[in-house]
Design a protein around this motif. Structure first.
Motif, short mmCIF file in Angstrom:
data_model
loop_
_atom_site.label_atom_id
_atom_site.label_comp_id
_atom_site.label_asym_id
_atom_site.label_seq_id
_atom_site.Cartn_x
_atom_site.Cartn_y
_atom_site.Cartn_z
N ARG A 71 41.71 37.26 47.10
CA ARG A 71 42.55 36.21 46.54
C ARG A 71 43.03 35.26 47.62
NH1 ARG A 71 47.54 38.85 43.61
NH2 ARG A 71 48.32 36.69 43.60
N VAL A 78 41.79 33.93 42.42
CA VAL A 78 41.22 35.25 42.66
C VAL A 78 39.70 35.15 42.55
CG1 VAL A 78 41.42 35.96 40.23
CG2 VAL A 78 41.32 37.70 42.05
N THR A 97 46.28 37.96 34.87
CA THR A 97 47.36 37.92 35.85
C THR A 97 48.70 38.18 35.18
OG1 THR A 97 48.25 36.67 37.73
CG2 THR A 97 47.90 35.45 35.69
#
Length: 118
Positions: A71, A78, A97
């Motif tokens: 990331r 990412v 996320t």
């Protein structure tokens, strides 16, 4: 809200490589863990890999040694580097996320198709 935009899916031969990316935008401040999940036709969605903001990673046993998650925190992005791809890796890959101040709310991308031919 948080928007997740995925890129990098496609068609590849067995043994080949692909690199997926997912960028968070919108109200994207305080992004915590980011990860990748996948779902093949007729199967449940499964975890592929996750990475914390501090870089702690977790992988499904089926991809260990072949996939690498990373990331870029300033870019809220990412990545998933997929090497030695197998036909059984064929699936729709989804970015996921959570925000640090909203730890029980999941955000999902629209999914990107990865197809590995024999």
């Amino acid at each position: 809200q948080v928007q997740l935009v995925e890129a990098g899916g496609g068609l590849v031969q067995a043994g080949g490589s692909l690199r997926l990316s997912c960028a968070a935008s919108g109200n994207s401040g305080g992004i915590g863990v980011m990860g990748w999940y996948r779902q093949a036709p007729g199967k449940q969605r499964e975890l592929v890999a996750t990475i914390s903001r501090g870089g702690v990673t977790n992988y499904a046993d089926s991809v260990k040694g072949r996939f690498t998650i990373s990331r870029d925190n300033p870019k809220n992005t990412v990545y998933l580097q997929m090497n030695s791809l197998k036909p059984e890796d064929t699936a729709v890959y989804y970015c996921n996320t959570r925000r640090l101040w909203e730890p029980n709310t999941d955000y999902w991308g629209q999914g990107t198709q990865v197809t590995v031919s024999s």
